[in-house]
Design a protein around this motif. Structure first.
Motif, mmCIF file in Angstrom:
data_model
loop_
_atom_site.group_PDB
_atom_site.id
_atom_site.type_symbol
_atom_site.label_atom_id
_atom_site.label_comp_id
_atom_site.label_asym_id
_atom_site.label_seq_id
_atom_site.Cartn_x
_atom_site.Cartn_y
_atom_site.Cartn_z
ATOM 1 N N GLY A 67 2.211 3.057 -9.077
ATOM 2 C CA GLY A 67 2.990 2.201 -8.755
ATOM 3 C C GLY A 67 3.668 2.051 -8.892
ATOM 4 O O GLY A 67 5.025 1.601 -8.032
ATOM 5 N N THR A 68 4.782 3.540 -9.567
ATOM 6 C CA THR A 68 5.987 3.229 -9.549
ATOM 7 C C THR A 68 6.276 5.588 -8.863
ATOM 8 O O THR A 68 7.456 6.085 -9.146
ATOM 9 C CB THR A 68 6.789 3.717 -10.936
ATOM 10 O OG1 THR A 68 5.977 4.049 -12.051
ATOM 11 C CG2 THR A 68 6.956 2.805 -11.183
ATOM 12 N N LEU A 69 6.326 5.300 -7.537
ATOM 13 C CA LEU A 69 6.125 6.284 -7.198
ATOM 14 C C LEU A 69 7.918 6.551 -6.578
ATOM 15 O O LEU A 69 8.493 5.760 -6.259
ATOM 16 C CB LEU A 69 5.435 6.164 -5.930
ATOM 17 C CG LEU A 69 4.719 7.442 -5.169
ATOM 18 C CD1 LEU A 69 3.510 8.023 -5.559
ATOM 19 C CD2 LEU A 69 3.843 7.186 -3.420
ATOM 20 N N ASP A 70 7.522 8.452 -6.661
ATOM 21 C CA ASP A 70 8.798 8.630 -5.786
ATOM 22 C C ASP A 70 8.439 10.403 -5.024
ATOM 23 O O ASP A 70 7.146 10.739 -5.638
ATOM 24 C CB ASP A 70 9.765 8.569 -6.774
ATOM 25 C CG ASP A 70 10.052 9.272 -8.142
ATOM 26 O OD1 ASP A 70 8.854 10.542 -8.505
ATOM 27 O OD2 ASP A 70 10.603 8.741 -9.347
ATOM 28 N N SER A 71 9.517 11.374 -4.987
ATOM 29 C CA SER A 71 9.081 12.007 -4.142
ATOM 30 C C SER A 71 8.888 12.920 -5.637
ATOM 31 O O SER A 71 8.686 14.469 -5.382
ATOM 32 C CB SER A 71 10.655 13.042 -3.910
ATOM 33 O OG SER A 71 11.450 12.833 -4.385
ATOM 34 N N VAL A 72 9.763 13.142 -6.478
ATOM 35 C CA VAL A 72 8.987 14.282 -7.833
ATOM 36 C C VAL A 72 7.743 14.083 -8.425
ATOM 37 O O VAL A 72 6.849 14.687 -8.465
ATOM 38 C CB VAL A 72 9.956 13.559 -8.672
ATOM 39 C CG1 VAL A 72 10.085 14.918 -10.315
ATOM 40 C CG2 VAL A 72 11.545 14.021 -8.830
ATOM 41 N N TRP A 73 7.088 12.631 -8.333
ATOM 42 C CA TRP A 73 6.222 12.130 -8.658
ATOM 43 C C TRP A 73 4.634 12.777 -8.198
ATOM 44 O O TRP A 73 3.767 13.095 -8.578
ATOM 45 C CB TRP A 73 5.688 10.598 -8.939
ATOM 46 C CG TRP A 73 6.088 10.367 -10.347
ATOM 47 C CD1 TRP A 73 7.546 11.048 -11.316
ATOM 48 C CD2 TRP A 73 5.260 9.269 -11.047
ATOM 49 N NE1 TRP A 73 8.017 10.242 -12.047
ATOM 50 C CE2 TRP A 73 6.770 9.788 -12.496
ATOM 51 C CE3 TRP A 73 4.166 9.405 -11.563
ATOM 52 C CZ2 TRP A 73 6.490 8.163 -13.825
ATOM 53 C CZ3 TRP A 73 4.873 7.757 -13.061
ATOM 54 C CH2 TRP A 73 5.798 8.353 -13.672
ATOM 55 N N ILE A 74 5.323 12.681 -6.507
ATOM 56 C CA ILE A 74 3.787 13.283 -5.777
ATOM 57 C C ILE A 74 3.628 14.908 -5.687
ATOM 58 O O ILE A 74 2.211 15.001 -6.033
ATOM 59 C CB ILE A 74 4.265 12.587 -4.125
ATOM 60 C CG1 ILE A 74 4.871 11.202 -4.329
ATOM 61 C CG2 ILE A 74 3.511 12.940 -3.137
ATOM 62 C CD1 ILE A 74 4.994 10.992 -2.763
ATOM 63 N N PRO A 75 4.239 15.709 -5.679
ATOM 64 C CA PRO A 75 3.210 16.286 -6.001
ATOM 65 C C PRO A 75 2.782 17.192 -7.414
ATOM 66 O O PRO A 75 2.099 17.709 -7.624
ATOM 67 C CB PRO A 75 4.614 18.004 -5.686
ATOM 68 C CG PRO A 75 6.023 16.886 -6.072
ATOM 69 C CD PRO A 75 5.251 15.718 -5.632
ATOM 70 N N ARG A 76 3.316 16.841 -8.436
ATOM 71 C CA ARG A 76 2.548 16.218 -9.842
ATOM 72 C C ARG A 76 1.683 15.849 -9.807
ATOM 73 O O ARG A 76 0.281 16.452 -10.125
ATOM 74 C CB ARG A 76 3.848 16.268 -10.491
ATOM 75 C CG ARG A 76 5.352 16.478 -10.990
ATOM 76 C CD ARG A 76 6.125 15.567 -11.328
ATOM 77 N NE ARG A 76 7.213 16.241 -12.075
ATOM 78 C CZ ARG A 76 7.928 15.435 -12.953
ATOM 79 N NH1 ARG A 76 7.884 14.071 -13.598
ATOM 80 N NH2 ARG A 76 8.920 16.187 -13.524
ATOM 81 N N MET A 77 1.273 14.982 -9.410
ATOM 82 C CA MET A 77 -0.219 14.025 -8.456
ATOM 83 C C MET A 77 -0.932 15.132 -8.046
ATOM 84 O O MET A 77 -1.954 15.095 -8.278
ATOM 85 C CB MET A 77 -0.034 12.570 -8.139
ATOM 86 C CG MET A 77 0.855 11.827 -8.911
ATOM 87 S SD MET A 77 1.010 10.106 -7.804
ATOM 88 C CE MET A 77 1.829 8.852 -9.004
ATOM 89 N N SER A 78 -0.500 16.096 -6.689
ATOM 90 C CA SER A 78 -1.450 16.742 -5.913
ATOM 91 C C SER A 78 -2.324 17.592 -7.050
ATOM 92 O O SER A 78 -2.937 17.971 -7.570
ATOM 93 C CB SER A 78 -0.640 17.060 -5.089
ATOM 94 O OG SER A 78 -1.188 15.785 -4.218
ATOM 95 N N TYR A 79 -0.730 18.449 -7.783
ATOM 96 C CA TYR A 79 -1.088 19.571 -8.180
ATOM 97 C C TYR A 79 -2.319 19.366 -9.357
ATOM 98 O O TYR A 79 -3.172 19.730 -10.229
ATOM 99 C CB TYR A 79 0.202 20.319 -8.913
ATOM 100 C CG TYR A 79 -0.218 21.687 -10.557
ATOM 101 C CD1 TYR A 79 -0.306 22.293 -9.742
ATOM 102 C CD2 TYR A 79 0.007 21.080 -11.340
ATOM 103 C CE1 TYR A 79 -0.828 23.870 -10.252
ATOM 104 C CE2 TYR A 79 -0.166 21.851 -12.120
ATOM 105 C CZ TYR A 79 -0.648 23.257 -11.432
ATOM 106 O OH TYR A 79 -0.962 24.403 -12.967
ATOM 107 N N ALA A 80 -1.709 17.496 -10.222
ATOM 108 C CA ALA A 80 -2.994 17.124 -11.700
ATOM 109 C C ALA A 80 -4.354 17.313 -10.723
ATOM 110 O O ALA A 80 -5.083 17.755 -11.728
ATOM 111 C CB ALA A 80 -2.744 16.472 -12.091
#
Length: 262
Positions: A67-80
């Motif tokens: 919902g509040t996507l940005d360039s910092v969160w995207i790699p964190r999501m993939s790693y998770a």
């Protein structure tokens, strides 16, 4: 048989109190954490890669909400998601606003491709856009009916090996084996921000105890939303009453109120 599975899942969540790791948006963290607590689960909002491997080793499920996507969160999501795969944990993807921007659409597809045990929960327009079809949306709001997304949902089941929950006036749970139709809920529910996000978080709780379809969460939220709306003057009191009804829900009420077809 479906109703029995739903009631068993509710009992299991309350007995096991599974830990649900949420990488979710800033708007709904409080709402979704309280909903998870009310149903009997244990929420944690974990966003750091420094703790994610450890978290996924003992959690029950991973919820990813863009919902509040940005360039910092995207790699964190993939790693998770990679860590969830490593520990054979279910991943619940909420592709918020998929179709509203290229970033959201491509990120949602990347996460869907990456996850091994995947449940997708979205509104009709998000499901249609995720499947690569032309959707009608306004930001994160769906302008498509849930019926119109059934074909797209079946495509996602085939492409990603996922189970799909389409939420709307009518909810659908789409798996490789069947389509289940749920007709609970209330027209006031879309006026509370993050109601779909709450469903996604609850889907994580039930996935953690073995319901990999999303059915139990969709059925239960529809029933409690309907009951809560009957006691509410507007969206503010609905949000409060919804938490109370999640906490109070018993098997008898669920059996009496549930409207389900397959």
């Amino acid at each position: 048989m479906l109703i029995e599975k739903i009631t068993q899942a509710l009992s299991a969540v309350r007995e096991q109190k599974p830990l649900v790791v949420n990488i979710t948006n800033y708007v709904v963290m409080n709402n979704t954490a309280n909903a998870l607590l009310a149903i009997g689960a244990s929420p944690i909002m974990a966003h750091s890669t420094q703790e994610m491997a450890e978290m996924m080793s003992f959690s029950g499920a991973l919820v990813i909400n863009i919902g509040t996507l940005d360039s910092v969160w995207i790699p964190r999501m993939s790693y998770a998601v990679e860590q969830a795969n490593l520990h054979k944990k279910p991943v619940i993807l909420d592709p918020v606003g998929c179709g509203a921007s290229t970033l959201r659409t491509e990120t949602a597809r990347t996460i869907a491709r990456l996850a091994n045990k995947l449940i997708i929960r979205g509104n009709a327009s998000e499901i249609i856009a995720l499947a690569g079809e032309q959707a009608q949306s306004k930001g994160v709001d769906s302008l498509d009916s849930s019926d119109a997304a059934l074909g797209a949902a079946q495509c996602l089941v085939s492409e990603y090996g996922a189970n799909v929950v389409i939420s709307g006036e009518t909810d659908y749970v789409v798996t490789q084996d069947q389509i289940v139709k749920l007709n609970n809920g209330h027209q006031m529910m879309p006026y509370v921000t993050g109601m779909g996000c709450t469903l996604t978080a609850l889907t994580g709780a039930f996935a953690a105890v073995g319901d990999d379809t999303g059915l139990a969460a969709a059925a239960i939220l529809g029933v409690v939303g309907e009951i809560a709306a009957e006691q509410s003057r507007g969206p503010g009191s609905l949000q409060m009453n919804l938490l109370d009804e999640l906490y109070q829900l018993d098997e008898a009420t669920l059996l009496q109120r549930l409207k389900i077809q397959n």
